[in-house]
Structure formats: C-alpha cells, structure tokens
Design a protein around this motif. Structure first.
Motif, PDB file in Angstrom:
ATOM      1  N   MET A   1      61.580   9.775 -55.800  1.00 38.69           N
ATOM      2  CA  MET A   1      60.418  10.380 -55.250  1.00 38.69           C
ATOM      3  C   MET A   1      59.301  10.035 -55.975  1.00 38.69           C
ATOM      4  SD  MET A   1      60.005  14.800 -56.048  1.00 38.69           S
ATOM      5  CE  MET A   1      61.277  15.517 -54.657  1.00 38.69           C
ATOM      6  N   LYS A   2      58.213  10.294 -55.656  1.00 39.28           N
ATOM      7  CA  LYS A   2      57.182   9.850 -56.400  1.00 39.28           C
ATOM      8  C   LYS A   2      55.609  10.805 -56.441  1.00 39.28           C
ATOM      9  CE  LYS A   2      52.861   6.162 -55.204  1.00 39.28           C
ATOM     10  NZ  LYS A   2      52.758   5.661 -53.813  1.00 39.28           N
ATOM     11  N   ALA A   3      55.082  10.525 -57.777  1.00 36.01           N
ATOM     12  CA  ALA A   3      54.382  11.479 -57.399  1.00 36.01           C
ATOM     13  C   ALA A   3      53.219  11.087 -57.824  1.00 36.01           C
ATOM     14  CB  ALA A   3      54.655  12.543 -59.002  1.00 36.01           C
ATOM     15  N   MET A   4      52.027  11.989 -57.372  1.00 39.45           N
ATOM     16  CA  MET A   4      50.651  11.363 -57.357  1.00 39.45           C
ATOM     17  C   MET A   4      49.876  12.890 -57.200  1.00 39.45           C
ATOM     18  SD  MET A   4      50.465  10.171 -53.263  1.00 39.45           S
ATOM     19  CE  MET A   4      51.972   9.471 -53.478  1.00 39.45           C
ATOM     20  N   TYR A   5      48.168  12.022 -57.429  1.00 36.11           N
ATOM     21  CA  TYR A   5      47.184  12.818 -57.219  1.00 36.11           C
ATOM     22  C   TYR A   5      46.542  12.701 -56.274  1.00 36.11           C
ATOM     23  CZ  TYR A   5      48.842  15.271 -61.305  1.00 36.11           C
ATOM     24  OH  TYR A   5      48.775  16.239 -62.475  1.00 36.11           O
TER      25      TYR A   5
ATOM     26  N   CYS B   1      51.535  16.142 -55.264  1.00 39.13           N
ATOM     27  CA  CYS B   1      52.438  16.198 -54.209  1.00 39.13           C
ATOM     28  C   CYS B   1      53.548  15.032 -55.093  1.00 39.13           C
ATOM     29  CB  CYS B   1      51.683  15.760 -52.748  1.00 39.13           C
ATOM     30  SG  CYS B   1      51.029  14.218 -52.461  1.00 39.13           S
ATOM     31  N   LYS B   2      54.310  15.254 -54.566  1.00 37.95           N
ATOM     32  CA  LYS B   2      55.340  14.306 -55.044  1.00 37.95           C
ATOM     33  C   LYS B   2      55.890  14.224 -52.932  1.00 37.95           C
ATOM     34  CE  LYS B   2      57.771  15.805 -59.461  1.00 37.95           C
ATOM     35  NZ  LYS B   2      58.218  16.580 -59.498  1.00 37.95           N
ATOM     36  N   THR B   3      56.281  12.693 -52.737  1.00 36.05           N
ATOM     37  CA  THR B   3      56.748  11.932 -51.848  1.00 36.05           C
ATOM     38  C   THR B   3      57.983  12.259 -51.930  1.00 36.05           C
ATOM     39  OG1 THR B   3      55.673  10.007 -52.185  1.00 36.05           O
ATOM     40  CG2 THR B   3      54.191  12.298 -50.829  1.00 36.05           C
ATOM     41  N   SER B   4      58.864  11.673 -50.886  1.00 40.80           N
ATOM     42  CA  SER B   4      60.096  11.001 -50.578  1.00 40.80           C
ATOM     43  C   SER B   4      60.828  11.179 -49.472  1.00 40.80           C
ATOM     44  CB  SER B   4      61.294  12.343 -51.657  1.00 40.80           C
ATOM     45  OG  SER B   4      61.229  13.281 -51.465  1.00 40.80           O
ATOM     46  N   GLY B   5      61.548   9.743 -49.567  1.00 40.53           N
ATOM     47  CA  GLY B   5      62.292   9.752 -48.222  1.00 40.53           C
ATOM     48  C   GLY B   5      61.282   9.088 -46.918  1.00 40.53           C
ATOM     49  N   LYS B   6      62.509   8.555 -46.422  1.00 34.95           N
ATOM     50  CA  LYS B   6      61.870   7.819 -45.408  1.00 34.95           C
ATOM     51  C   LYS B   6      62.083   8.566 -43.960  1.00 34.95           C
ATOM     52  CE  LYS B   6      61.672   3.288 -47.732  1.00 34.95           C
ATOM     53  NZ  LYS B   6      62.311   2.317 -47.477  1.00 34.95           N
ATOM     54  N   GLY B   7      60.928   8.073 -42.657  1.00 46.06           N
ATOM     55  CA  GLY B   7      61.249   8.544 -41.557  1.00 46.06           C
ATOM     56  C   GLY B   7      60.144   9.591 -41.137  1.00 46.06           C
ATOM     57  N   LYS B   8      59.935  10.418 -39.883  1.00 44.01           N
ATOM     58  CA  LYS B   8      59.200  11.129 -39.912  1.00 44.01           C
ATOM     59  C   LYS B   8      58.425  12.448 -40.667  1.00 44.01           C
ATOM     60  CE  LYS B   8      58.732  12.616 -35.441  1.00 44.01           C
ATOM     61  NZ  LYS B   8      58.852  12.885 -34.202  1.00 44.01           N
ATOM     62  N   PRO B   9      56.955  12.568 -40.896  1.00 41.96           N
ATOM     63  CA  PRO B   9      56.628  12.540 -41.882  1.00 41.96           C
ATOM     64  C   PRO B   9      56.659  14.293 -42.180  1.00 41.96           C
ATOM     65  CG  PRO B   9      54.836  12.028 -40.401  1.00 41.96           C
ATOM     66  CD  PRO B   9      55.867  11.505 -39.900  1.00 41.96           C
ATOM     67  N   LEU B  10      57.139  15.054 -43.097  1.00 40.10           N
ATOM     68  CA  LEU B  10      57.389  16.493 -43.012  1.00 40.10           C
ATOM     69  C   LEU B  10      56.734  16.885 -43.806  1.00 40.10           C
ATOM     70  CD1 LEU B  10      58.684  19.191 -41.874  1.00 40.10           C
ATOM     71  CD2 LEU B  10      60.652  17.837 -43.493  1.00 40.10           C
ATOM     72  N   LEU B  11      55.819  17.854 -44.163  1.00 42.66           N
ATOM     73  CA  LEU B  11      54.966  19.174 -45.453  1.00 42.66           C
ATOM     74  C   LEU B  11      55.481  19.991 -45.408  1.00 42.66           C
ATOM     75  CD1 LEU B  11      51.781  18.566 -46.508  1.00 42.66           C
ATOM     76  CD2 LEU B  11      51.198  19.385 -45.075  1.00 42.66           C
ATOM     77  N   LEU B  12      55.413  20.091 -46.695  1.00 42.13           N
ATOM     78  CA  LEU B  12      56.357  21.118 -47.043  1.00 42.13           C
ATOM     79  C   LEU B  12      55.333  22.309 -48.067  1.00 42.13           C
ATOM     80  CD1 LEU B  12      59.246  20.134 -48.868  1.00 42.13           C
ATOM     81  CD2 LEU B  12      58.661  20.931 -46.316  1.00 42.13           C
ATOM     82  N   LEU B  13      54.573  23.348 -47.323  1.00 42.56           N
ATOM     83  CA  LEU B  13      53.226  24.338 -47.772  1.00 42.56           C
ATOM     84  C   LEU B  13      54.092  25.490 -48.102  1.00 42.56           C
ATOM     85  CD1 LEU B  13      51.160  23.631 -45.081  1.00 42.56           C
ATOM     86  CD2 LEU B  13      50.739  22.638 -47.120  1.00 42.56           C
ATOM     87  N   HIS B  14      53.471  25.923 -49.724  1.00 39.76           N
ATOM     88  CA  HIS B  14      54.202  26.629 -50.514  1.00 39.76           C
ATOM     89  C   HIS B  14      53.763  28.658 -49.769  1.00 39.76           C
ATOM     90  CE1 HIS B  14      51.378  26.374 -53.043  1.00 39.76           C
ATOM     91  NE2 HIS B  14      51.191  25.187 -53.460  1.00 39.76           N
ATOM     92  N   GLY B  15      53.940  28.981 -50.773  1.00 41.59           N
ATOM     93  CA  GLY B  15      53.305  30.185 -50.624  1.00 41.59           C
ATOM     94  C   GLY B  15      52.181  30.575 -52.090  1.00 41.59           C
TER      95      GLY B  15
END
Length: 237
Positions: free
Chosen positions: A1-5, A15-29
C-alpha cells in the motif's frame, strides 16, 4: 500500500493506493477517514486499483483556507484523478461520501463509471427526524465553540456538510445516467422513503436494503456487502 499527499489549489489531500486493475475510489463519511473501509480495502485491492482518500478536512488531509462545500470537495477528486492520471473511476461512497459521489456524478458525469452509495441522502431532511435534530444541535454547539476555537470552527464546517451545504436537487439526480447501486440498512439513519426517492430519481439505479443492519452495514456485514458490490461492478462487462 502506497501513502501519498496530493497537491490541490488549497492544501494537500492524503490517500493510500493499493492493488492493480480498474480504479476504485473509496469515499468515507462525516468526521471519519479512509480507515472506515478496513474490510473493503484488502478485499477489493485483489482485483482493483483502490484509492482510499481522506476527504478535505478529515484524517490527514488539509482543511484549506476557504469553507468546505461539496463543489470544493468534488474539485478535489478531479485533482486526485489528474494527479494519478486517471480519466474516470468507480466509487464506493459511504454516508457523506455517498453524497459527494452523487455531486460528482451529477456535475462531472464523465469522471464516474459506476457507483455504490451506502446510506446516502441528497437532502438533509432525508435523515430520520431524531438524527437530523442531532445534526442541528451539534452544528449550533460547534458554532458557539468555534468563536473561541479554530479546531471547533472547522468541525462545524464538517457537520454543515450534512445540513446547509447539502444542496443537491431532484434535477441533479435525474441527470445521473451511470449504473448506480443504492444500499441502505433496514435500521439506517436515512428514511426508507428517501432512499426509495433517490432510486426513483436515478433511472439507472438499483436498490438493496440490508435486513437487520444499521447505517454501518459495511462494518456489520462486510462479506455480504463486498460480494454484492463486486457483482454490481462486474455486471455487463
């Protein structure tokens, strides 16, 4: 998992990014961060490029100099996509993150491929009466404290995303044409009739109600939620 600003016109987003494939964005509450998706990230990053974002004013992301709004936060997502060199993403949006996904899909439709909305509402009065009253009381309390504390003033702006800043219209929802899955718990803080209204306004939507589940159904029934979301994302490939 890669952390970045990621830089924006008004501060940095974490944000943190991980995995490969089609992009999936997670948005919290509201008043949360990307960690709310602790059961989703390790599941979805097996087959997707997962982007777990701390929204502006939350977690390790900057609050910025100007007041929070869904328009500003939607532009933040455009900055994230531009930085990561992504044309469009699918989204899982939880609670206020679902509301932000609605805003993005209605105002920047080319940027969203599919979305799963969990416990979302496009109007403040979509909350059950007692929960809306709690938001109002919390806002007024923080508004008073915010006169003496910068930290509490910023918290008031976050709470206000659930009230005055939630300015989506029925016409906005009617403009959404991407595949949309609307999910809520049987015991959600969102009124059942409001969830149904969203389903009726978005012609390309499906609706699923999780029995014996609350607003936090992703945490309560992660296996069932995750498998349901994957079926939705991979349908009609």
């Amino acid at each position: 998992m890669k952390a970045m600003y990621i830089p924006t016109e008004d501060g940095y987003l974490f944000c943190k990014t991980s995995g490969k494939g089609k992009p999936l964005l997670l948005l919290h509450g509201s008043e949360e961060n990307h960690e709310i998706f602790k059961y989703q990230v390790p599941y979805f990053n097996q087959t997707y490029h997962v982007i777990a974002l701390d929204s502006r004013g939350h977690g390790r992301s900057d609050h910025g100099r100007t007041p929070l709004s869904f328009e500003k936060m939607a532009k933040d997502i455009l900055s994230v996509l531009d930085y990561l060199k992504l044309e469009r993403v699918s989204i899982i949006g939880f609670s206020d993150g679902g509301n932000l996904a609605l805003y993005l899909a209605s105002h920047y439709p080319a940027k969203v491929e599919k979305m799963v909305l969990v416990g979302a509402n496009f109007k403040a009065n979509g909350l059950r009466k007692k929960d809306f009253l709690f938001v109002q009381c919390h806002y007024y309390y923080l508004n008073k404290l915010g006169k003496y504390s910068e930290r509490q003033r910023k918290r008031k702006e976050i709470i206000d995303l659930m009230w005055h800043q939630l300015d989506l219209t029925e016409e906005d929802l009617k403009k959404i044409t991407i595949p949309t899955l609307i999910v809520a718990g049987e015991q959600d803080v969102i009124k059942p009739q409001h969830t149904e209204q969203m389903h009726q306004l978005i012609n390309t939507s499906q609706k699923i109600i999780f029995p014996a589940a609350t607003h936090f159904l992703m945490l309560e029934k992660p296996a069932a939620f995750n498998s349901m979301a994957v079926r939705f994302f991979t349908a009609n490939k």
